[in-house]
Design a protein around this motif. Structure first.
Motif, PDB file in Angstrom:
ATOM      1  N   PRO B 404       0.830  -1.192   0.000  1.00 68.97           N
ATOM      2  CA  PRO B 404       0.000   0.000   0.000  1.00 68.97           C
ATOM      3  C   PRO B 404       0.876   1.259   0.000  1.00 68.97           C
ATOM      4  N   MET B 406       1.556   4.498   1.583  1.00 73.06           N
ATOM      5  CA  MET B 406       1.139   5.087   2.856  1.00 73.06           C
ATOM      6  C   MET B 406       1.244   6.602   2.825  1.00 73.06           C
ATOM      7  N   ARG B 427       4.477  -2.905   3.997  1.00 69.07           N
ATOM      8  CA  ARG B 427       4.084  -3.082   5.385  1.00 69.07           C
ATOM      9  C   ARG B 427       5.101  -3.940   6.106  1.00 69.07           C
ATOM     10  N   ARG B 781       4.640   5.414   8.156  1.00 68.67           N
ATOM     11  CA  ARG B 781       3.365   6.123   8.370  1.00 68.67           C
ATOM     12  C   ARG B 781       3.358   7.450   7.642  1.00 68.67           C
ATOM     13  N   ASP B 798       4.703  -0.377  13.903  1.00 67.09           N
ATOM     14  CA  ASP B 798       4.002  -1.640  13.697  1.00 67.09           C
ATOM     15  C   ASP B 798       3.385  -2.107  14.991  1.00 67.09           C
TER      16      ASP B 798
END
Lengths: 87, 1215
Positions: B404, B406, B427, B781, B798
């Motif tokens: 993804p 982020m 991730r 993030r 995480d």
């Protein structure tokens, strides 16, 4: 059932309620309404893969696990139903 | 404001993948669904995955299945989507499209609870398909053939059961008996009624068999039996002579074999030794391998471990079920076992891979079996194992996936010609920072130094029928070097070329002779070694040459053209002369068309800023056919035919048109269509390529002619899936290039730059970006730029993972247990240096492959990293301690300027989402940059009462969004000092932007709030907000009154404060404060207006306003969870808006989306689409059949070519 009954509002509503899960009725209580909303939401999360992935990143779980969790939550999405007040 | 939406990089994540022979024959292919895109992939002979076809379907694909009618050689594709329709597709090899065979409507559109589309199951014999919803509805369609052997589909048969949740469905292999489908179902009707909770506790999942009676055309519930309550997935077991039939039920911790009239055979799934006891083991993907003599299943768990499941059976009695540890690969969304011995793993996050089977797990390994299943008082006893390196699989290819994304920023950090896109992707241990540059990736094959600085390079074949080139000829200022191509490339002197002079052109001429043009003449080297020299008359020299295989034109100084042709005997004969008015700047002859004697056109560029087309026909030889004036004198010319092809792999379906391309001195590439008959020029378009005049060369890409343009950076013009694409190459500036073909490299390019000769190939055509990845440690993030030093500061965190020290200790223990003490020691040192991110490939337990070991869910790991992107080096990495996790970051300059730029990081301690959101504390850390910004030093840490999800600098102070509170802080000696706050935000503040004295606050559930700060009264107040409840995921400040936002449901929208309200607030001495007190229902007194609304169909996680082309207009770029990148370009003229909205309207009508979703409904899925034109739909125009293109063009009063030009133009404004 008479032919005219088929067209009155009540039987139409009943038909809708039978066909579409979640169609409300006049005596719908807060809990039933919430349960429907929750189940619809979970089904929508499961159906929209990007959203499932979004949750999976947030919770650091695999997408498969997230899918399973949401399915499991459809059983009692709002906890136990309130006790019925018998009329 | 009207916007043009265009996807720049299609989604790279995969929802579902299936394999089969979709083009017919033996070739194994993979169809993948990437959310709203359907792709056909094929591993080529070298094991590289190639994309054959990619179709945007404007809907959400939820499930895929393939089936084959008995006796057929070809698989069909069934698509379950959000369209309320079942769609059956066939891949058409000739036209390279998916043909829609059937589309049957059964319900409303959208991803709804009771509308089927979520699950698909196929009868293994291809006689029926079941499509199911999460709840209640299941429909069965009978598939058959009509007399003309075409596929038919019946009307749907219902297998509904109300108040029932469906977990999974699959077909049961029962040979040619009536088709049976199995489903895991859970009835909730009693649990909903029973307030004591007893019914809910007793709710039991059932495995139900539905039988389709082909004779009666009816579906009945045949059999239903209780099944483990953790059941989540079904896998078909081969039957009908190949196996025992029945199904494998995958449940949490168990795999159970079940069939009607057969006792359960249950085995426990082995557990990783380090797994916390509270966690179960869930199977998330499965693949079946079936051969004549045997079959087995590969099941992957949520931790990435693959298990091989085999059944011991005699006829249809299963005696034992064995689960053996196979290998560990990153967790997949789907796995496909290809018959050719490959495993395609579609990763749920991060890159996808193709593995080759080295073995099929026959060697002994940790194994659980139904025969040794032990049940004790605490339940079934698990079997433990330790993951190890790959033994059965070998990775041979990777397909990049950004999923993804982020966070993303478009910055020109490297001061290149175009900005770079920095995206935080992935991730956990597979996280990375990816630097994307628009352009194609190249792979460099060789670089060799030359004795001088070369001016030009050519490659020649010895014979027209040769497959490979024979010589590379390099020209210097006063000499020519000839290299022969063989096993090695070495200098030769017996080639016949004159080496004491520079060359102007070298080529194959006739069938088998070579030509070298040098300033004083033409040297014609015949195949038998004879040499003919043609000398220039007088003292004149040749300045320019244009040639093809049979024709040569030279330009002498002064402007005389001499035209030669190769005659029947292979001699080069002078045919005609022509005097031009001045010196010639460049010459070009198109290649000889197939089956012709000569090419008809000669293009001559002159220094008087004109290009002339001259005829080469014997009748009107050297007559000027047309003249085109251009903005600057042309430097180089090239004819390129945009080829006619009815379909084929490129999917182009429009007529041949010959384009004349000209590189002009001012750096512009000028393209114009040449009429094949009259030579008239029309329909010109130009594009700025770089600071130097583009030199054009013809190269071969995918066995077709393409154009290489060398300006201050190289570009490639080629045809891909019907579009002409002009894309930069990510390579350094080149001087001169030629196509290159040899044994080792079939389609390469040889080029000169500086004093080096370079050979390279162009990879992965069709991609818009090429990427460089820098690995990170945890899920990234957010990141900020440290503007002075050009460093990036990234926060990573995480949940449910161990800290680096704990992981290190666990690894050490594990190595010691395995008796690998020696290796472990070296390893640990390594970990201390670099942590988990830069593991070398040999590491037997690389986290990237195996994932971090799972910890309890209240544990967090997090780090703050300072990264120098130029050197791809981490200069500082701070791991946060005690379950603290970083969620927000910003740089801030406090007004007292004591420390200069500081870094603020918002963290939360022991954050938990379930069962209720809770945390023990929130903090704001303030760091100081030390060592030239390369390192961080903690100044102090301030505890706050919520999770600070948003931080922003504001007027020399720090604004923080802490839960529903917006607070202004000033810097103190030991902590931050509260200055002012506003507690009136509805939920949680997730973004803050500021501009002058306005503050734009994004609430996680309630869209934007516009605020103002009054310094004199020290007050923060909200003066406007939005009327819609938007669940924000990304936001960006567009201008003083406008914000762009994206919500969780996949919408992008812009809101704007009406001009009069904005003026009023700015003019009002109280800043609208009086009105502020008059808001209704707790809302703000003013409301912003929605001005743009668009459903992307994917969760957008970042938005930014930027320009990717130098000097181009700005657009809004977005990145999504599925790893796609898109742009929204504002239109500048009303005419364009009209044109594109009409084109969009016609395409909606004439070319409805492939999977049955209505286009308009899709783009308006949550809110009606407003003022956005879907460029992805418009760009499907070239894939339409010709007559349809013409029809639409007629309605728009244009020609198809003009529409194509428009599409190209608007794309060129974005990228």
């Amino acid at each position: 059932m008479q032919a005219s009954d088929r067209f009155n509002i009540n039987s139409q509503l009943e038909h809708l309620q039978a066909k579409y899960v979640g169609t409300g009725h006049a005596d719908l209580n807060r809990f039933e309404w919430a349960v429907n909303i929750q189940r619809d939401s979970y089904a929508s999360y499961i159906g929209h893969y990007p959203m499932l992935a979004y949750f999976a990143v947030a919770e650091n779980e695999s997408i498969g696990r997230e899918h399973y969790n949401f399915m499991q939550k459809m059983l009692l999405p709002c906890g136990l139903p309130p006790e019925r007040e018998d009329d | 404001m009207y916007l043009y939406s265009l996807t720049l990089q299609q989604a790279t994540g995969i929802v579902s993948a299936i394999n089969g022979n979709f083009s017919g024959g033996k070739v194994q292919e993979i169809v993948v669904a990437r959310g709203k895109v359907l792709d056909l992939l094929r591993p080529d002979d070298n094991g590289k995955i190639q994309t054959l076809l990619s179709v945007e379907i404007f809907g959400a694909i939820r499930s895929l299945a393939q089936f084959r009618l008995t006796g057929s050689q070809k698989d069909f594709i069934v698509v379950g989507s959000d369209s309320g329709r079942i769609v059956i597709l066939e891949y058409n090899k000739e036209k390279n499209v998916f043909d829609k065979l059937h589309q049957e409507t059964f319900g409303k559109s959208g991803c709804r609870r009771i509308v089927p589309g979520q699950y698909l199951a196929i009868d293994p014999k291809g006689r029926a398909v079941m499509i199911g919803a999460c709840e209640k509805q299941k429909l069965v369609y009978v598939l058959n053939r009509d007399t003309a052997a075409r596929l038919t589909i019946s009307s749907p048969l219902e297998a509904h059961k109300s108040h029932t949740i469906t977990y999974s469905i699959c077909g049961v292999d029962c040979g040619f008996d009536n088709p049976i489908f199995a489903a895991i179902e859970l009835d909730y009707s009693e649990a909903d009624q029973d307030s004591t909770g007893q019914a809910a506790a007793e709710a039991q999942k059932h495995l139900t068999f539905y039988e389709l009676d082909l004779g009666l055309n009816h579906v009945s519930r045949k059999w239903s039996e209780q099944v483990d309550n953790g059941a989540n997935m079904l896998v078909t077991v081969p039957g009908g002579g190949d196996g025992p039939s029945g199904v494998l039920v995958c449940a949490e911790n168990f795999v159970i074999y079940k069939n009607q009239g057969h006792p359960d055979v249950r085995a426990v799934i082995p557990r990783r030794a380090d797994l916390p006891a509270e966690r179960g083991v869930l199977v998330v993907s499965a693949a079946t391998h079936k051969q004549k003599s045997m079959f087995f299943f590969l099941l992957q768990t949520e931790y990435g471990d693959i298990f091989k499941v085999t059944l011991e059976h005699e006829n249809d009695r299963v005696s034992e079920l064995k689960i053996k540890y196979f290998d560990t690969i990153p967790v997949t969304a789907s796995m496909c076992v290809l018959k050719s011995g490959f495993l395609f793993a579609a990763s749920e996050f991060g890159n996808h891979s193709l593995y080759q089977f080295q073995a099929i797990g026959d060697d002994p390994d940790v194994e659980a079996s139904s025969a040794t299943l032990m049940e004790t008082e605490e339940g079934f006893q698990p079997v433990f194992f330790q993951p190890r390196g790959l033994k059965n699989l070998l990775r041979i290819d990777q397909v990049e996936s950004l999923m993804p994304i982020m966070d993303m920023k478009v910055i020109n950090l490297f001061e290149e010609e175009t900005p770079q896109i920095f995206a935080l992707c992935g991730r956990g241990p597979r996280s990375s920072l990816r630097i994307l540059r628009p352009g194609l990736a190249i792979s460099e094959m060789a670089v060799s130094q030359l004795p001088g600085v070369p001016s030009a390079v050519w490659t020649v074949k010895k014979n027209v029928n040769d497959e490979f080139d024979a010589y590379i000829v390099v020209s210097f200022a006063n000499a020519t070097l000839v290299l022969s191509i063989g096993e090695t490339v070495e200098e030769v002197s017996d080639s016949g070329f004159l080496d004491t002079t520079p060359s102007l052109a070298v080529s194959l001429i006739g069938d088998d002779s070579l030509m070298q043009v040098h300033p004083s003449g033409i040297r014609h080297i015949r195949e038998d070694g004879r040499i003919n020299e043609w000398r220039t008359p007088g003292k004149r020299t040749i300045v320019k040459v244009g040639s093809n295989r049979l024709q040569v034109v030279i330009a002498l100084s002064g402007g005389e053209l001499i035209y030669f042709e190769v005659d029947m005997t292979g001699q080069l004969m002078e045919v005609e002369k022509h005097e031009m008015s001045g010196d010639v700047a460049c010459l070009e002859i198109a290649p000889v068309p197939e089956g012709r004697q000569r090419s008809r056109f000669l293009a001559v560029g002159s220094y008087d800023n004109t290009i002339r087309i001259l005829s080469l026909d014997p009748d009107d030889c050297m007559q000027i056919l047309s003249v085109q004036s251009v903005s600057s004198s042309p430097e180089s010319l090239l004819f390129l035919e945009v080829q006619a092809s009815t379909g084929g792999e490129d999917g182009a379906d429009h007529p041949a048109s010959l384009f004349l391309n000209a590189g002009l001195q001012n750096g512009v590439l000028f393209r114009t269509v040449v009429d094949m008959v009259t030579g008239q020029l029309s329909d010109s378009r130009s594009r700025f390529l770089g600071l130097t005049a583009p030199k054009l060369f013809s190269v071969i890409v995918r066995s077709r002619r393409a154009m290489l343009c060398l300006s201050s950076r190289p570009w490639l013009g080629y045809i891909y899936q019907g579009h002409f694409l002009l894309t930069p190459l990510s390579y350094e500036t080149l001087e001169f290039a030629a196509s290159f073909s040899s044994d080792q490299c079939a389609e390469g390019v040889v080029a000169v730059a500086g004093d080096a000769l370079r050979v390279f190939t162009i990879e992965r055509l069709g991609e818009t970006f090429n990427e460089t990845a820098i690995p990170l440690r945890y899920t990234p993030r957010k990141f900020v730029l440290q503007p002075k030093r050009k460093l990036l500061v990234i926060i990573e965190s995480d949940q449910g993972a161990f800290t680096a020290n704990e992981r290190e200790a666990a690894k050490k223990e594990c190595f010691e247990a395995a008796g690998m003490g020696d290796r472990a020691n070296g390893k640990i040192e390594h970990m201390e240096n670099g942590g988990g991110d830069d593991e070398d490939k040999e590491d037997p337990l690389s986290d990237e492959q195996f994932g971090y070991p799972k910890a309890e869910s209240e544990k967090w790991v997090s780090c703050i990293r300072v990264l120098d992107p130029r050197a791809s080096k981490t200069t500082c990495l701070l791991e946060l301690q005690d379950n603290e996790a970083a969620f927000s970051i910003c740089t801030v300059n406090f007004h007292d300027k004591e420390y200069g730029t500081l870094l603020a990081v918002g963290t939360a301690k022991s954050l938990q989402f379930w069962p209720k959101r809770s945390f023990s504390a929130g903090y704001i850390h303030i760091y100081r940059f030390v060592e030239d910004g390369k390192s961080l030093e903690l100044l102090h840490k301030t505890q706050v009462e919520g999770v600070p999800l948003a931080l922003c600098q504001f007027q020399g102070r720090l604004l923080a969004g802490i839960g529903p509170v917006l607070r202004l802080y000033d810097l103190g000696k030991r902590r931050l000092l509260r200055k002012c706050e506003n507690k009136l935000f509805p939920n949680t503040i997730m973004s803050i932007h500021t501009y002058r004295d306005r503050i734009y606050v994004g609430d996680i559930k309630e869209s934007f709030h516009y605020c103002k700060y009054r310094r004199d009264e020290n007050q923060l107040y909200i003066f406007a907000d939005d009327v819609y409840p938007r669940w924000l995921t990304a936001s960006h400040h567009v201008d003083f009154d406008t914000m762009a936002g994206a919500d969780k449901f996949g919408n992008v929208y812009f809101v704007r404060l009406p001009q009069d309200v904005s003026d009023e607030i700015e003019e009002d001495p109280t800043g609208g404060k009086i009105k502020w007190e008059q808001g209704k229902l707790n809302g703000a007194p003013n409301k912003v207006e929605e001005i743009v609304q668009f459903h992307v169909g994917d969760v957008v996680t970042s938005l930014q306003k930027a320009s990717l082309i130098p000097g181009g207009g700005e657009c809004i770029f977005y990145g999504t969870v599925m790893g796609s990148l898109g742009a929204l370009l504002p239109f500048t003229s009303r005419d364009d808006v009209d044109f594109f909205s009409h084109l969009e309207m016609h395409l909606r009508q004439e070319h409805p989306p492939l999977c049955g979703r209505d286009h308009m409904a899709f783009r308006s899925a949550y809110f009606p689409v407003k003022d956005v034109i879907d460029g992805d739909l418009c760009e499907q125009f070239p894939t339409l059949p010709l007559d349809m293109q013409r029809k639409i063009a007629d309605e728009l009063d244009r020609t198809p070519a003009e529409i194509l030009k428009k599409l190209e133009e608007v794309r060129n404004k974005i990228i």
